[in-house]
Design a protein around this motif. Structure first.
Motif, short mmCIF file in Angstrom:
data_model
loop_
_atom_site.label_atom_id
_atom_site.label_comp_id
_atom_site.label_asym_id
_atom_site.label_seq_id
_atom_site.Cartn_x
_atom_site.Cartn_y
_atom_site.Cartn_z
N TRP A 52 0.84 -1.21 0.00
CA TRP A 52 0.00 0.00 0.00
C TRP A 52 0.86 1.25 0.00
O TRP A 52 0.56 2.23 -0.67
CB TRP A 52 -0.95 0.01 1.20
CG TRP A 52 -2.06 -0.97 1.10
CD1 TRP A 52 -2.67 -1.44 -0.03
CD2 TRP A 52 -2.71 -1.63 2.20
NE1 TRP A 52 -3.65 -2.34 0.30
CE2 TRP A 52 -3.70 -2.49 1.65
CE3 TRP A 52 -2.54 -1.58 3.58
CZ2 TRP A 52 -4.51 -3.28 2.44
CZ3 TRP A 52 -3.37 -2.37 4.36
CH2 TRP A 52 -4.34 -3.20 3.79
N ALA A 53 1.96 1.23 0.77
CA ALA A 53 2.85 2.40 0.82
C ALA A 53 3.49 2.64 -0.55
O ALA A 53 3.59 3.79 -1.00
CB ALA A 53 3.92 2.19 1.88
N GLU A 54 3.90 1.57 -1.23
CA GLU A 54 4.48 1.71 -2.56
C GLU A 54 3.44 2.24 -3.55
O GLU A 54 3.74 3.10 -4.37
CB GLU A 54 5.03 0.38 -3.05
CG GLU A 54 6.29 -0.05 -2.35
CD GLU A 54 6.77 -1.42 -2.77
OE1 GLU A 54 6.11 -2.07 -3.63
OE2 GLU A 54 7.81 -1.86 -2.24
N ASP A 55 2.22 1.74 -3.44
CA ASP A 55 1.14 2.21 -4.31
C ASP A 55 0.85 3.69 -4.06
O ASP A 55 0.68 4.46 -5.00
CB ASP A 55 -0.12 1.37 -4.09
CG ASP A 55 -1.20 1.66 -5.10
OD1 ASP A 55 -0.89 1.68 -6.32
OD2 ASP A 55 -2.35 1.90 -4.69
N ASP A 56 0.80 4.08 -2.79
CA ASP A 56 0.58 5.49 -2.44
C ASP A 56 1.70 6.37 -2.99
O ASP A 56 1.45 7.46 -3.50
CB ASP A 56 0.47 5.69 -0.93
CG ASP A 56 -0.86 5.22 -0.37
OD1 ASP A 56 -1.79 4.97 -1.17
OD2 ASP A 56 -0.96 5.11 0.87
N ALA A 57 2.93 5.90 -2.90
CA ALA A 57 4.06 6.67 -3.41
C ALA A 57 3.95 6.84 -4.93
O ALA A 57 4.22 7.92 -5.46
CB ALA A 57 5.37 5.98 -3.05
N ARG A 58 3.54 5.78 -5.63
CA ARG A 58 3.34 5.88 -7.07
C ARG A 58 2.23 6.87 -7.39
O ARG A 58 2.35 7.68 -8.30
CB ARG A 58 3.01 4.51 -7.67
CG ARG A 58 4.21 3.65 -7.95
CD ARG A 58 3.85 2.44 -8.79
NE ARG A 58 2.88 1.57 -8.16
CZ ARG A 58 3.16 0.62 -7.28
NH1 ARG A 58 4.41 0.42 -6.92
NH2 ARG A 58 2.22 -0.13 -6.77
N ASN A 59 1.16 6.83 -6.63
CA ASN A 59 0.04 7.76 -6.86
C ASN A 59 0.45 9.20 -6.57
O ASN A 59 0.03 10.12 -7.27
CB ASN A 59 -1.17 7.38 -6.00
CG ASN A 59 -1.84 6.12 -6.48
OD1 ASN A 59 -1.69 5.71 -7.63
ND2 ASN A 59 -2.56 5.46 -5.60
N ASP A 60 1.28 9.40 -5.55
CA ASP A 60 1.75 10.74 -5.22
C ASP A 60 2.63 11.31 -6.33
O ASP A 60 2.66 12.51 -6.55
CB ASP A 60 2.54 10.74 -3.91
CG ASP A 60 1.64 10.53 -2.70
OD1 ASP A 60 0.41 10.66 -2.84
OD2 ASP A 60 2.18 10.23 -1.62
N ASP A 61 3.36 10.44 -7.03
CA ASP A 61 4.25 10.86 -8.10
C ASP A 61 3.55 10.97 -9.44
O ASP A 61 4.14 11.43 -10.41
CB ASP A 61 5.42 9.88 -8.24
CG ASP A 61 6.39 9.99 -7.08
OD1 ASP A 61 6.36 11.01 -6.38
OD2 ASP A 61 7.16 9.04 -6.87
N TRP A 62 2.30 10.56 -9.55
CA TRP A 62 1.59 10.54 -10.81
C TRP A 62 1.55 11.94 -11.42
O TRP A 62 1.19 12.91 -10.79
CB TRP A 62 0.16 10.04 -10.61
CG TRP A 62 -0.60 9.94 -11.88
CD1 TRP A 62 -0.52 8.95 -12.80
CD2 TRP A 62 -1.54 10.89 -12.40
NE1 TRP A 62 -1.35 9.20 -13.84
CE2 TRP A 62 -1.99 10.40 -13.64
CE3 TRP A 62 -2.03 12.10 -11.94
CZ2 TRP A 62 -2.92 11.07 -14.41
CZ3 TRP A 62 -2.95 12.77 -12.72
CH2 TRP A 62 -3.38 12.25 -13.93
N GLY A 63 1.97 12.02 -12.66
CA GLY A 63 1.91 13.27 -13.39
C GLY A 63 2.99 14.26 -13.02
O GLY A 63 3.02 15.36 -13.55
N SER A 64 3.90 13.90 -12.13
CA SER A 64 4.91 14.87 -11.71
C SER A 64 6.17 14.83 -12.56
O SER A 64 7.02 15.68 -12.42
CB SER A 64 5.29 14.66 -10.25
OG SER A 64 5.94 13.43 -10.10
#
Length: 73
Positions: A52-64
């Motif tokens: 979940w933490a890895e998924d959240d990190a990917r989502n936080d980086d989305w589009g950046s």
């Protein structure tokens, strides 16, 4: 649906495997079908938390990556 009282639970407070609703729900992880599965609850919880933490990190980086966010003219 199977009755949770017939399932196995991992007691987060004591580290013991319990069958049925022995402890308060706040102290239980589960349900699990076997006592062996319940005994592995800490590892399952750690792995799911990591995923979940890895998924959240990917989502936080989305589009950046790349671009200013403005349309080029």
């Amino acid at each position: 649906m199977t009755d949770g009282n017939e399932k196995y639970w991992y007691n987060l407070k004591t580290g013991e495997v319990e069958k049925g609703f022995v402890s308060p729900s706040i102290d239980r992880a589960g349900p699990f079908d076997t006592p062996e599965e319940a005994a592995n609850a800490p590892e399952v919880i750690r792995e799911r938390s990591r995923a979940w933490a890895e998924d959240d990190a990917r989502n936080d980086d989305w589009g950046s990556s790349g671009g200013t966010g403005e349309d080029a003219e």
